[in-house]
Design a protein around this motif. Structure first.
Motif, PDB file in Angstrom:
ATOM      1  N   ARG A  93       0.835  -1.206   0.000  1.00  0.00           N
ATOM      2  CA  ARG A  93       0.000   0.000   0.000  1.00  0.00           C
ATOM      3  C   ARG A  93       0.874   1.262   0.000  1.00  0.00           C
ATOM      4  NH1 ARG A  93      -3.106  -1.107   4.612  1.00  0.00           N
ATOM      5  NH2 ARG A  93      -4.176  -2.794   3.555  1.00  0.00           N
ATOM      6  N   GLU A 106       0.937   3.865  -3.123  1.00  0.00           N
ATOM      7  CA  GLU A 106       0.453   5.236  -2.934  1.00  0.00           C
ATOM      8  C   GLU A 106       1.562   6.250  -3.187  1.00  0.00           C
ATOM      9  OE1 GLU A 106      -3.236   4.137   0.048  1.00  0.00           O
ATOM     10  OE2 GLU A 106      -1.765   5.613   0.732  1.00  0.00           O
ATOM     11  N   ALA A 108       2.230   6.485  -6.964  1.00  0.00           N
ATOM     12  CA  ALA A 108       1.141   7.187  -7.654  1.00  0.00           C
ATOM     13  C   ALA A 108       1.197   8.688  -7.361  1.00  0.00           C
ATOM     14  CB  ALA A 108      -0.201   6.606  -7.231  1.00  0.00           C
ATOM     15  N   GLU A 109       1.441   9.036  -6.109  1.00  0.00           N
ATOM     16  CA  GLU A 109       1.511  10.462  -5.735  1.00  0.00           C
ATOM     17  C   GLU A 109       2.639  11.183  -6.454  1.00  0.00           C
ATOM     18  OE1 GLU A 109       1.775  10.472  -1.458  1.00  0.00           O
ATOM     19  OE2 GLU A 109      -0.246   9.632  -1.281  1.00  0.00           O
ATOM     20  N   THR A 139      -9.943   1.410  -2.597  1.00  0.00           N
ATOM     21  CA  THR A 139      -8.815   2.342  -2.456  1.00  0.00           C
ATOM     22  C   THR A 139      -8.162   2.609  -3.810  1.00  0.00           C
ATOM     23  OG1 THR A 139      -8.428   1.231  -0.364  1.00  0.00           O
ATOM     24  CG2 THR A 139      -6.766   2.803  -1.048  1.00  0.00           C
ATOM     25  N   LYS A 168     -10.296   5.008  -5.551  1.00  0.00           N
ATOM     26  CA  LYS A 168     -10.149   6.334  -4.929  1.00  0.00           C
ATOM     27  C   LYS A 168      -8.847   7.005  -5.395  1.00  0.00           C
ATOM     28  CE  LYS A 168      -8.818   7.510  -0.735  1.00  0.00           C
ATOM     29  NZ  LYS A 168      -8.449   7.005   0.550  1.00  0.00           N
ATOM     30  N   ASN A 169      -7.801   6.203  -5.500  1.00  0.00           N
ATOM     31  CA  ASN A 169      -6.494   6.746  -5.903  1.00  0.00           C
ATOM     32  C   ASN A 169      -6.274   6.726  -7.418  1.00  0.00           C
ATOM     33  OD1 ASN A 169      -5.665   7.286  -3.255  1.00  0.00           O
ATOM     34  ND2 ASN A 169      -4.941   5.191  -2.973  1.00  0.00           N
ATOM     35  N   ASN A 170      -7.300   6.338  -8.158  1.00  0.00           N
ATOM     36  CA  ASN A 170      -7.209   6.310  -9.626  1.00  0.00           C
ATOM     37  C   ASN A 170      -6.107   5.382 -10.133  1.00  0.00           C
ATOM     38  OD1 ASN A 170      -7.824   6.986 -12.235  1.00  0.00           O
ATOM     39  ND2 ASN A 170      -6.989   9.063 -12.157  1.00  0.00           N
ATOM     40  N   ASN A 202      -9.233   3.596 -14.634  1.00  0.00           N
ATOM     41  CA  ASN A 202      -8.317   4.476 -13.887  1.00  0.00           C
ATOM     42  C   ASN A 202      -7.045   4.717 -14.697  1.00  0.00           C
ATOM     43  OD1 ASN A 202     -10.198   4.374 -11.862  1.00  0.00           O
ATOM     44  ND2 ASN A 202      -9.144   2.760 -10.707  1.00  0.00           N
ATOM     45  N   ARG A 234      -4.189   7.009 -13.494  1.00  0.00           N
ATOM     46  CA  ARG A 234      -3.081   7.713 -12.844  1.00  0.00           C
ATOM     47  C   ARG A 234      -1.830   6.838 -12.818  1.00  0.00           C
ATOM     48  NH1 ARG A 234      -3.453   9.262  -6.611  1.00  0.00           N
ATOM     49  NH2 ARG A 234      -1.971  10.958  -6.405  1.00  0.00           N
TER      50      ARG A 234
END
Ligand code: IPE
Ligand code: IPE
Ligand code: MG
Length: 249
Positions: free
Chosen positions: A47, A51, A54-55, A95, A98-100, A130, A132
């Motif tokens: 996770r 994340e 992706a960010e 999730t 949500k985070n694409n 998605n 991203r």
């Protein structure tokens, strides 16, 4: 405390990061627990890595989660891993949406337990729009399995007259690989202090930068990814050329 994140040049991010997530068992042992405890804690690291990547804007992240050779582990461990995989896929779809993040999988997926296969396909479908980042899980994957499949499919196409042996070149090979929709990894990370690639993407990592850390996978956090990225950005990637030939931007 300053973070390695501040040292990352957002313009020079690798387009594809691949990770050999290793050391779950040893981490558990260090804590006096059963190996499965390590696998469970490894999900937290998945996770974190997903994340963080992706960010930052890394478009492709691939995680080696289960190799063809891992089927030879004790049945109890294999079963626990398959149960954990099933639960994680089910839990994380929301999730990912949500985070694409788009889920993808490579490997001999048909060899997974039927329930895992079904839920995996469902999650891939549910996250398919998605855009991203594409998160690819390598499941029941090994490079020799993949390359053998490629050889077989090319032979079938030649026999069927769909292509000639002369038409087989490197570009065409890429189209037969399970990673045909992904760019080659530019950075390959392996945790747990082992210096080997364990049958992972042998074709695709031809020019990847390799990064090894002693951290066990359950200990891997965002900061460890940032550190690897900073290291990556300090390398000179020559692709067979000389330093002088490289065009300095
Ligand atoms: C990686 O951790 C997870 C899988 C290969 C499924 P290990 O289970 O290989 O842990 P170690 O290497 O034995 O410590
Ligand atoms: C590589 O780890 C496979 C995965 C991370 C899924 P292993 O633990 O299976 O590799 P070896 O046996 O140490 O080479
Ligand atoms: Mg291992």
């Amino acid at each position: 405390m300053t973070s390695y994140k501040d040292k990352i040049d957002p313009e020079r991010l690798p387009q594809h990061v691949a990770i050999i997530m290793d050391g779950n068992g040893r981490w558990a042992k260090q804590h006096g627990k059963h190996r499965v405890f390590g696998h469970k804690n490894g999900v937290v690291s998945v996770r974190e890595a997903a994340e963080a990547a992706a960010e930052l804007g890394i478009p492709y992240l691939t995680l080696y989660a289960f190799s063809t050779e891992n089927w030879s582990r004790p049945k109890t461990e294999v079963n626990a891993l398959m149960r954990l995989l099933l639960q994680t896929i089910k839990d994380e779809v929301a999730t990912m949406n949500k985070n694409n993040i788009r889920l993808n999988a490579i490997g001999d997926l048909q060899s997974l337990p039927q329930r895992n296969y079904m839920h995996l396909m469902k999650a891939i479908e549910q996250t398919s729009s998605n855009n991203r980042m594409t998160l690819t899980l390598a499941l029941s994957y090994s490079s020799r399995w993949e390359l053998t499949m490629v050889a077989r499919r090319i032979a079938e196409d030649v026999v069927a007259g769909r292509c000639t042996p002369e038409e087989i070149n490197q570009e065409c090979m890429g189209k037969y690989l399970t990673t045909s929709s992904l760019p080659d990894p530019e950075l390959l990370i392996r945790t747990s202090g082992e210096f080997r690639v364990s049958n992972f993407m042998l074709w695709q990592i031809a020019y990847a930068e390799l990064y090894f850390t002693n951290k066990f996978w359950p200990e891997f956090r965002r900061e460890d990814l940032y550190k690897a990225l900073v290291d990556f950005q300090c390398r000179e990637r020559r692709f067979g050329k000389t330093s002088e030939q490289l065009i300095k931007k």
